[in-house]
Design an enzyme around this catalytic site. Structure first.
Site, PDB file in Angstrom:
ATOM      1  N   ARG A  46       9.008  18.779  24.357  1.00 52.88           N
ATOM      2  CA  ARG A  46       9.550  17.456  24.018  1.00 52.88           C
ATOM      3  C   ARG A  46      10.138  17.411  22.619  1.00 52.88           C
ATOM      4  O   ARG A  46      10.997  16.590  22.332  1.00 52.88           O
ATOM      5  CB  ARG A  46       8.445  16.396  24.154  1.00 52.88           C
ATOM      6  CG  ARG A  46       8.076  16.093  25.602  1.00 52.88           C
ATOM      7  CD  ARG A  46       6.961  15.075  25.688  1.00 52.88           C
ATOM      8  NE  ARG A  46       5.704  15.606  25.139  1.00 52.88           N
ATOM      9  CZ  ARG A  46       4.555  14.933  25.110  1.00 52.88           C
ATOM     10  NH1 ARG A  46       4.507  13.697  25.578  1.00 52.88           N
ATOM     11  NH2 ARG A  46       3.462  15.480  24.613  1.00 52.88           N
ATOM     12  N   LYS A 203     -11.593  23.018  41.078  1.00 51.97           N
ATOM     13  CA  LYS A 203     -11.691  24.478  41.097  1.00 51.97           C
ATOM     14  C   LYS A 203     -12.397  24.965  42.357  1.00 51.97           C
ATOM     15  O   LYS A 203     -11.998  25.975  42.953  1.00 51.97           O
ATOM     16  CB  LYS A 203     -12.426  24.950  39.842  1.00 51.97           C
ATOM     17  CG  LYS A 203     -11.694  24.620  38.544  1.00 51.97           C
ATOM     18  CD  LYS A 203     -12.570  24.866  37.329  1.00 51.97           C
ATOM     19  CE  LYS A 203     -11.866  24.463  36.045  1.00 51.97           C
ATOM     20  NZ  LYS A 203     -12.744  24.572  34.862  1.00 51.97           N
TER      21      LYS A 203
END
Length: 441
Positions: A46, A203
């Site tokens: 950014r 996970k």
């Protein structure tokens, strides 16, 4: 013949910057191992970074980077499940291989992403999404490919493990340790994903799919955090020869011949495990995954589950695999995304919470009246629950005695009915505290 493989890195936070440093530091080793030149050509950021080499194009338009003709592999380390999904699909649809550390995105949208990758004949690699620098994805997809995995159990969130370790070793309350974890950078300002088990559940969904050849089903993972664990329970567990750890389990159940009871357990929760068990001695922010497979047996994978170095190492392991594929003169077929061929994924049911099986730690507070313990044990016996140990402690309040009971494994629906009856006894005060127990055998 040596080729030049071009990388784009989307996101220059801790992990993205770690990847840049790793490539710069180990460039000669990477070429010697892969046989090809590896170059960062573009980064998505950014704001312009002065510490990035001038030869690298910096672009705030991540979608443009993902589609660039000057890129072979897109590394996504921006996180989140919205923009990250869009840029990964953009890269895939433009014929780019993808490396990501984004467990939330894959757990929730992985089926769609992997299908798009198959359709475009590219690969999405995600070693860094689970357990940081521990190569558990590669091990399960490749090294254990000839094994039938029966179950796995993992300490797969370093923040939760740090908190449980400090509570046990130093007798510190949950809130105090959580505050320190935030100061040390182990926990986010909003620690919900860590302490409520959501991060570990993301996970576990990935690990279970690889282990059992099932589609990703994060929404079916039973998830329980550590916010209600007290120092009292940590101490009692130690006295009984156990430690409380926050563990993710993926377990294949055959139902003892009853097809209606067969399926897969996906659960993340605090668990009592024996003090001499391998996972009991995984402390601090470390991660570990214990896999039980046939014919190999139990194997343990241990190391740093987070951090710039560990995660960058896992990201670059995936990059190196893809570099070898791209640089090959033959049409190399990649390892299937979820270890099994896509058309061979099974529809094995995921068991509901009330169908799951485990031992239990129960803490009951009762008035010290004659016959109370006999009433409790009778209720458990009538429910078909076998008691393994009982510990009665001195009264904490006038006339109230804590009773701690360990049970052998039982289906949760049976335990639910028993606890409901125990709590209705006149001598019982408050709710029964329960924590699951697993011998990891």
């Amino acid at each position: 013949m040596s080729k030049s493989i071009k990388l784009a890195i989307l996101g220059l936070g801790t992990v993205g910057t770690g990847v840049v440093h790793l490539i710069n530091d180990n460039l000669d080793e990477l070429k010697r191992r892969s046989g090809h030149d590896i170059t960062i050509t573009e980064v998505g950021t950014r704001r312009q970074r002065e510490d990035i080499d001038a030869s690298i194009t910096q672009n705030a338009d991540l979608m443009a980077v993902a589609a660039s003709d000057n890129v072979d592999i897109v590394i996504e380390v921006i996180g989140g499940t919205t923009l990250a999904k869009d840029v990964i699909l953009q890269a895939i649809n433009n014929g780019k291989h993808v490396v990501t550390a984004n467990k939330a995105l894959l757990a929730e949208h992985g089926n769609e992403i992997f299908a798009a990758a198959e359709a475009n004949n590219v690969h999405v690699a995600y070693e860094a999404a689970v357990a940081g620098g521990i190569p558990i994805i590669k091990v399960m997809r490749e090294a254990l490919a000839a094994n039938k995995i029966d179950w796995l159990a993992g300490i797969i969130n370093g923040t939760g493990n740090f908190i449980m370790t400090e509570m046990r070793d130093k007798g510190r309350p949950f809130a105090e340790v959580l505050s320190e974890a935030q100061e040390l950078g182990y926990a986010e300002a909003d620690p919900t994903f860590d302490v409520e088990g959501i991060d570990a559940a993301h996970k576990l969904a990935l690990l279970a799919s690889i282990a059992f050849g099932i589609p990703l089903q994060f929404d079916k993972v039973y998830c329980e955090g550590i916010t209600d664990i007290t120092l009292q329970d940590v101490s009692y567990a130690e006295e009984l020869g156990y430690r409380i750890k926050h563990v993710g389990f993926a377990v294949r159940r055959d139902g003892d011949g009853d097809k209606d009871k067969a399926g897969i357990e996906l659960r993340v929760h605090p668990t009592l495990i024996p003090q001499d068990a391998l996972l009991a001695n995984v402390n601090g922010v470390k991660n570990a995954v214990l896999v039980n497979s046939h014919p190999l047996g139990q194997t343990l994978y241990y190391g740093d589950g987070a951090g710039a170095g560990a995660t960058a190492s896992a990201v670059m392991a995936d990059v190196m695999d893809l570099v070898r594929v791209i640089g090959s003169d033959v049409a190399a077929k990649h390892v299937p995304h979820l270890s099994f061929q896509p058309e061979q994924l099974s529809d094995t049911p995921i068991l509901r919470a009330e169908q799951m099986t485990s031992g239990y730690y129960l803490r009951v507070h009762a008035f010290d009246n004659p016959g109370v313990l006999a009433d409790i044990t009778r209720i458990l016996s009538d429910a078909g629950i076998n008691i393994d140990a009982i510990l009665q402690k001195p009264a904490h309040k006038v006339g109230q005695v804590p009773v701690i009971i360990l049970t052998l494994p039982v289906v949760e629906s049976q335990m639910n009915l028993a606890i409901e009856k125990i709590e209705k006894l006149e001598a019982i005060t408050g709710k029964v505290v329960r924590i699951r127990l697993d011998e990891l055998a």
